[in-house]
Design a protein around this motif. Structure first.
Motif, PDB file in Angstrom:
ATOM      1  N   PRO A 233      -2.067   6.058  -0.237  1.00 21.23           N
ATOM      2  CA  PRO A 233      -3.407   6.486  -0.610  1.00 21.23           C
ATOM      3  C   PRO A 233      -3.477   6.905  -2.070  1.00 21.23           C
ATOM      4  CG  PRO A 233      -2.269   8.287   0.478  1.00 21.23           C
ATOM      5  CD  PRO A 233      -1.327   7.111   0.512  1.00 21.23           C
ATOM      6  N   VAL A 234      -4.694   7.163  -2.535  1.00 26.09           N
ATOM      7  CA  VAL A 234      -4.900   7.607  -3.914  1.00 26.09           C
ATOM      8  C   VAL A 234      -4.858   9.133  -3.920  1.00 26.09           C
ATOM      9  CG1 VAL A 234      -6.480   7.586  -5.873  1.00 26.09           C
ATOM     10  CG2 VAL A 234      -6.275   5.569  -4.410  1.00 26.09           C
ATOM     11  N   PRO A 235      -3.857   9.750  -4.569  1.00 29.10           N
ATOM     12  CA  PRO A 235      -3.653  11.200  -4.442  1.00 29.10           C
ATOM     13  C   PRO A 235      -4.773  12.062  -4.983  1.00 29.10           C
ATOM     14  CG  PRO A 235      -2.173  10.256  -6.093  1.00 29.10           C
ATOM     15  CD  PRO A 235      -2.806   9.111  -5.394  1.00 29.10           C
ATOM     16  N   PHE A 236      -5.548  11.546  -5.965  1.00 31.34           N
ATOM     17  CA  PHE A 236      -6.602  12.391  -6.546  1.00 31.34           C
ATOM     18  C   PHE A 236      -7.934  12.255  -5.816  1.00 31.34           C
ATOM     19  CE2 PHE A 236      -5.867   8.585  -9.125  1.00 31.34           C
ATOM     20  CZ  PHE A 236      -7.091   7.952  -9.035  1.00 31.34           C
ATOM     21  N   VAL A 237      -7.987  11.483  -4.730  1.00 32.13           N
ATOM     22  CA  VAL A 237      -9.189  11.447  -3.893  1.00 32.13           C
ATOM     23  C   VAL A 237      -8.973  12.427  -2.739  1.00 32.13           C
ATOM     24  CG1 VAL A 237     -10.688  10.040  -2.430  1.00 32.13           C
ATOM     25  CG2 VAL A 237      -9.715   9.060  -4.519  1.00 32.13           C
TER      26      VAL A 237
END
Length: 424
Positions: A233-237
């Motif tokens: 996943p995208v960690p900053f979302v």
């Protein structure tokens, strides 16, 4: 359940492998498939553009569910043809696929339903398009309106480059009919992210996020490609941002199409820019992404076949998506020269050596010839690796990349590098 997967890339290999793990799936066919898909599915040598041929095959073989991978058959109306024959098919109709088939159509949908996106103009006349540049500030975004395999977008740092992109599309017709109309957009500042959801036309089931790398070379340099790697996943979302994307973009888009009478069942893929004013739409796709699917689907703990069937049957509401506690990094191996002219028929070595715990190899441009796997396209393979962290997944992915050998092998070395270090 007998399933037909239409397509022959890394995305379709990932979908076939996930469907093969479903207890409800007895047999998988793929049209046309590739050397990797052939290990788990029966290949039918049909072009993805052969709409009548695919539909007739599904009828003849009593296929219970057809899953359409690429955008072209969706835009060409394969789903409509299947539905006319009473066949179950996962994917939007031709009307729904316009969300990818025409960037102008998608922009207008956003405008009608208050979905945040870039300011834009659409043009068929090159003089009018050039004049519209006066209303924008550099860098300029010039897009071929139709489907151009991810290669119809120019980010022009200066006006001369923007004018050339307009001429290439509208006058020189380098994108054929796909570039008969151009869309000019304001340039959005921020970080790009891809959001995915399944829908039965009413219920929207958000999936996880991913981030892909379109440029050919490290540091986001070089020409646009179909995609050179991705991670998920995208960690900053975070959860709050994911909910905002879900409500203001994914659900709002499906609801807008439903109000307009557009039948949309399948995947909605929103390419977004996370701006200072919140997430805004860059583009929509009417199918799973490639190579995002190769990092997204392996993380899915839920039964993909059941979810797809629920979309088709209009019964998605009771379902939820659950995910494995891992991160995934996918690195695309391409032929020398991609996305331009490239050699094919090159022998691939080291595939068995590259297989390891947590590593999946998804074939794209491959065929088996005289007992050997050889290249048959620009994007050849995606090496997808899982790990407890993005850093661990990256290490596994690149270790496998280094074990695979073919003449002219091309791969970016910076996929997920910034994200694994905590940067966006």
């Amino acid at each position: 359940m007998r399933v037909l997967v239409v397509g022959g890339g890394g995305r379709e290999h990932a979908l076939c492998r996930a469907l093969a793990n479903s207890p409800a799936v007895d047999r998988i066919y793929a049209a046309p498939g590739n050397a990797g898909i052939a290990e788990i599915a029966t290949l039918e040598h049909l072009s993805v553009g052969d709409i009548p041929g695919i539909a007739e095959f599904a009828e003849r073989e009593s296929i219970d569910l057809t899953v359409v991978g690429p955008e072209m058959p969706l835009v060409a109306g394969l789903v409509d043809e299947m539905l006319d024959r009473g066949l179950a098919v996962f994917g939007p109709t031709r009307d729904g696929a316009m969300i990818e088939g025409s960037k102008a159509w998608a922009h207008e949908l956003c405008a009608r339903h208050g979905i945040p996106s870039a300011a834009f103009g659409q043009f068929t006349d090159p003089k009018e398009a050039v004049a519209f540049l006066d209303r924008l500030s550099p860098p300029y975004v010039v897009k071929a309106d139709g489907v151009a395999a991810g290669k119809g977008v120019t980010i022009a740092e200066d006006r001369a480059t923007a004018e050339k992109a307009i001429t290439d599309s509208l006058v020189e017709r380098v994108f054929g009919d796909s570039g008969a109309r151009v869309v000019l957009e304001e340039f959005l500042e921020g970080t790009e992210v891809s959001a995915f959801a399944l829908t039965d036309g009413k219920t929207v089931l958000p999936l996880s996020t991913a981030q892909d790398s379109k440029r050919a070379f490290d540091g986001d340099r070089g020409p646009n490609t179909g995609g050179m790697g991705a991670y998920s996943p995208v960690p900053f979302v975070d959860e709050l941002l994911a909910e905002r994307i879900d409500e203001t973009i994914l659900r709002a888009t499906v609801a807008g199409m439903q109000r307009e009478g557009v039948r949309y069942r399948g995947v909605l893929y929103a390419g977004l820019m996370l701006t200072a004013d919140g997430p805004k739409v860059l583009e929509f796709n009417a199918r799973f992404g490639d190579p995002e699917t190769q990092v997204l689907v392996p993380r899915l703990e839920s039964n993909l076949g059941e979810l797809m069937l629920a979309c088709v049957e209009g019964n998605l509401a009771p379902y939820r998506a659950t995910w494995k506690p891992e991160a995934r990094v996918g690195v695309v191996l391409a032929s020398a020269g991609y996305p331009g002219p490239h050699e094919t028929g090159v022998a691939i070595e080291g595939l068995d050596e590259a297989r390891a715990e947590g590593v999946d190899l998804y074939h794209a441009g491959t065929v088996r010839r005289d007992g050997r796997v050889v290249t048959s396209g620009g994007r050849v393979l995606t090496v997808s690796a899982g790990g407890a962290t993005l850093g661990e997944a990256r290490e596994r992915a690149y270790a496998a990349v280094d074990r695979i050998r073919f003449e002219g092998k091309m791969a970016r070395r910076d996929i997920a590098e910034r994200a694994s270090k905590g940067a966006g």
